[in-house]
Design an enzyme around this catalytic site. Structure first.
Site, PDB file in Angstrom:
ATOM      1  N   LYS A 167       9.160 -10.387 -55.686  1.00 24.29           N
ATOM      2  CA  LYS A 167       8.931  -9.325 -54.703  1.00 24.29           C
ATOM      3  C   LYS A 167       8.222  -9.927 -53.510  1.00 24.29           C
ATOM      4  O   LYS A 167       7.517 -10.928 -53.650  1.00 24.29           O
ATOM      5  CB  LYS A 167       8.045  -8.230 -55.302  1.00 24.29           C
ATOM      6  CG  LYS A 167       8.271  -6.875 -54.684  1.00 24.29           C
ATOM      7  CD  LYS A 167       9.488  -6.201 -55.274  1.00 24.29           C
ATOM      8  CE  LYS A 167       9.874  -4.953 -54.528  1.00 24.29           C
ATOM      9  NZ  LYS A 167      10.910  -4.204 -55.274  1.00 24.29           N
ATOM     10  N   ASP A 218      13.296  -2.910 -49.660  1.00 21.39           N
ATOM     11  CA  ASP A 218      12.449  -2.013 -50.445  1.00 21.39           C
ATOM     12  C   ASP A 218      11.904  -1.016 -49.408  1.00 21.39           C
ATOM     13  O   ASP A 218      12.521  -0.847 -48.344  1.00 21.39           O
ATOM     14  CB  ASP A 218      11.336  -2.808 -51.156  1.00 21.39           C
ATOM     15  CG  ASP A 218      10.606  -1.993 -52.223  1.00 21.39           C
ATOM     16  OD1 ASP A 218      11.145  -1.837 -53.319  1.00 21.39           O
ATOM     17  OD2 ASP A 218       9.489  -1.494 -51.954  1.00 21.39           O
TER      18      ASP A 218
HETATM   19  O1  2IT Z   1      12.738  -2.256 -56.534  1.00 18.17           O
HETATM   20  C1  2IT Z   1      13.896  -2.731 -56.473  1.00 18.17           C
HETATM   21  O2  2IT Z   1      14.567  -2.933 -57.480  1.00 18.17           O
HETATM   22  C2  2IT Z   1      14.430  -3.035 -55.146  1.00 18.17           C
HETATM   23  N1  2IT Z   1      13.753  -2.813 -54.159  1.00 18.17           N
HETATM   24  C3  2IT Z   1      15.782  -3.665 -54.997  1.00 18.17           C
HETATM   25  C4  2IT Z   1      15.701  -5.136 -55.188  1.00 18.17           C
HETATM   26  C5  2IT Z   1      16.983  -5.886 -54.917  1.00 18.17           C
HETATM   27  O3  2IT Z   1      16.922  -7.113 -55.013  1.00 18.17           O
HETATM   28  O4  2IT Z   1      18.008  -5.281 -54.627  1.00 18.17           O
END
Ligand code: 2IT
Length: 445
Positions: free
Chosen positions: A124, A164
Site C-alpha cells: 500500500k 484507493d
Molecule cells: O484496497 C484495495 O484493494 C484497493 N485499493 C485496490 C488495490 C489494487 O491494487 O487494485
C-alpha cells in the site's frame, strides 16, 4: 502462539500505530487455533515475519501550487509481503494518511490478495496530500512529483500500485505518464489505467460489483435475495458508486449515501441518474454529499451523522476505516439488519464486529467483500502481460467466479458448529494459510 506477547512486542516497537495494531490483532485472534495446530509455523516464526512489512519507503514530495507557493507532503510505499506474487495494492491520497494507516492497509492487502487466488503480494502507498479543492493542474503536478520518487520502487514484476481513496483514473493517468517518461518503458506497472492505454473494462466498477456478488452469495446461504431489500450505503466515491449500480441492478433499494459532512436519506431510492450524479459530486472535488439533497428533493440531508441510524436490511460501509462503531452496530441490529458487507477496508471497529457475530448477523469483512477491486487489477495485469484485452463480459465473468471462490473459502474455514458462518474468521484463516504455506516453501528469507 502467545497473542498477548506478540501484541505487546508490536505495541512497544510501533507505539501509537493504532490502525495497524488493530488489523494485526484481528487476524491473530482469528488464526490462533489453526496456527497452534502447526508447530512448523511456530518454528519458522511465521507470525513474527508476517506482521512486519518487508520494507517501507518514506519520501518527501515537493510541488508548486497554483499560487506559485512551494508545498511539501509526505509520500510512502509499504511493501508488505511478496510470498505469493509481486507487491500489489493501492495508493491513497488523503489528509488523514499516516504510516499506521498504510501499514494496516498493506497488511490486510496481503491476505485479501491471497484470497483472490491470483498471484499477488500485498502493498500500500500514499500521501497526506489532500486532493480536496485542488485544481486539475495542481493534482497533475503533485502526481508527477510523487512518481519522481516512487518509480524506483516499482515495476511490472516487482510492485504494481493502483488507486484507493483520492486516487482514481485521472491520478493514475498522471502518475503513469511520469512513470513512462522516467523508465522509457510501456509496461503495466500501474492498474486502474484508462482503457486507451492498457486499462481493463469493469475495473472502475469492480470493487462495488464484487462486493454485491459477495453479498448475494452470503444471502443465498440463508435462502435470501437482494431483490426488494433496503440498503444503506456510506460514502459517495468510486466504491459506493459501483455498489449502488449493482445493488440497484439486482433489485435492491439504496436509500443512503454519505460524506465527511453527513448523510443523505432518499426513501425513493438512489438509482439511474441519481447514481450518475455521484460522479458529478465527486468530480466537484469538494468532498461533500449535501448538494445531493438540493439536486433531488426526495432526499433529506442529515448533517454530521452516519447513515447507520436508518432502518435497512443490508448495510454496506463503502467509505473508510472504522466508519461503523459498536453503537452503530447495535442500532443496525435493533433495526433488524440481516447482512453487513464491508466494502471499505476495515470499515467496522472490533466492537461492531463482535456485536454482529454475537447476534449471528451475516457480516463479511472488507478483505473478502472488497477483493473484487484488486482481483480485477490482477486481471488487468494478465491482459497487459498478454498484450490483449478482454471484453466486459469476460472480465465480469472472471470477477464473478473469483468472488464465488472467495465466498467458498470463507465458508470452508469459517463455518461454526451451529452452522453460523464467521466470515471474518474464514477470510483470515484462508488468506493466512495460503501466505504461510508459500512462506514455508520458500525458506527463511
Ligand atoms: O484496497 C484495495 O484493494 C484497493 N485499493 C485496490 C488495490 C489494487 O491494487 O487494485
Amino acid at each position: 502462539m502467545n497473542i498477548d506477547k506478540v501484541m505487546a512486542s508490536l505495541e512497544a516497537k510501533h507505539p501509537g500505530e493504532s490502525e495497524y495494531l488493530q488489523a494485526v490483532k484481528e487476524v491473530l485472534l482469528s488464526i490462533a487455533d489453526i496456527y497452534n495446530q502447526h508447530p512448523e509455523f511456530e518454528k519458522a516464526k511465521i507470525i513474527e515475519r508476517l506482521v512486519e512489512p518487508d520494507r517501507i519507503s518514506t519520501f518527501r514530495v515537493t510541488w508548486v501550487d497554483d499560487k506559485g507557493e512551494v508545498q511539501t507532503n509526505l509520500g510512502y510505499r509499504v511493501q508488505f509481503n511478496n510470498a505469493i506474487g509481486p507487491y500489489k495494492g493501492g495508493i491513497r491520497f488523503h489528509a488523514s494518511v499516516t504510516l499506521s494507516i498504510l501499514k494496516f492497509l498493506g497488511f490486510e492487502q496481503t491476505f485479501k490478495n491471497a484470497l483472490t487466488t491470483l498471484p499477488m503480494g500485498g502493498a500500500k502507498g500514499g500521501s497526506d496530500f489532500s486532493p480536496r479543492g485542488k485544481s486539475d493542474a495542481e493534482i497533475m503536478r503533485f502526481c508527477q512529483a510523487f512518481m519522481l520518487e516512487l518509480w524506483r520502487q516499482i515495476g511490472p514484476n516487482t510492485d504494481v500500485p493502483a488507486g484507493d481513496i483520492g486516487v482514481g483514473g485521472r491520478e493514475i493517468g498522471y502518475m503513469y505518464g511520469m512513470y513512462k517518461k522516467l523508465t522509457r518503458e510501456v509496461t503495466g506497472t500501474l492498474t486502474g489505467k484508462g482503457l486507451e492505454y492498457g486499462g481493463s473494462l469493469i475495473r472502475p466498477e469492480a470493487t462495488g460489483f464484487g462486493g454485491l456478488y459477495f453479498v448475494k452469495e452470503m444471502l443465498q446461504t440463508k435462502g435470501m435475495d437482494i431483490k426488494g431489500k433496503t440498503i444503506a450505503i456510506s460514502g459517495f466515491g468510486n466504491v459506493a458508486w459501483g455498489a449502488a449500480l449493482k445493488a440497484t441492478e439486482l433489485g435492491g433499494k439504496v436509500v443512503t449515501l454519505s460524506g465527511p459532512d453527513g448523510y443523505v436519506y432518499d426513501p425513493e431510492g438512489i438509482s439511474g441518474k441519481k447514481i450518475e450524479y455521484m460522479l458529478e459530486l465527486r468530480a466537484s472535488g469538494n468532498d461533500v454529499v449535501a448538494p445531493y439533497a438540493e439536486e433531488f428533493p426526495s432526499a433529506t440531508f442529515i448533517p454530521g451523522k452516519r447513515p447507520w441510524e436508518v432502518k435497512c436490511d443490508i448495510a454496506l460501509p463503502c467509505a473508510t476505516q472504522n466508519e461503523l462503531n459498536g453503537e452503530d452496530a447495535q442500532r443496525l441490529i435493533d433495526n433488524g439488519v440481516a447482512c453487513v458487507g464491508e466494502i471499505s477496508n476495515m470499515g467496522c471497529t472490533p466492537e461492531a464486529i463482535d456485536a454482529f457475530i454475537a447476534h449471528k448477523i451475516m457480516y463479511g469483512p472488507g478483505k473478502a467483500v472488497n477483493a473484487g477491486g484488486v482481483a480485477t487489477s490482477g486481471l488487468e495485469m494478465s491482459q497487459n502481460a498478454m498484450h490483449l484485452s478482454w471484453n466486459a463480459e469476460e472480465v465480469d465473468k472472471r470477477l464473478h467466479d473469483i468472488m464465488h471462490d472467495i465466498h467458498a473459502q470463507c465458508v470452508k474455514y469459517g463455518t461454526e458448529a451451529d452452522g453460523y458462518i464467521n466470515y471474518m474468521k474464514g477470510a483470515n484463516v484462508a488468506g493466512f494459510m495460503k501466505v504461510a504455506h508459500a512462506m514455508m516453501e520458500q525458506g527463511i528469507v
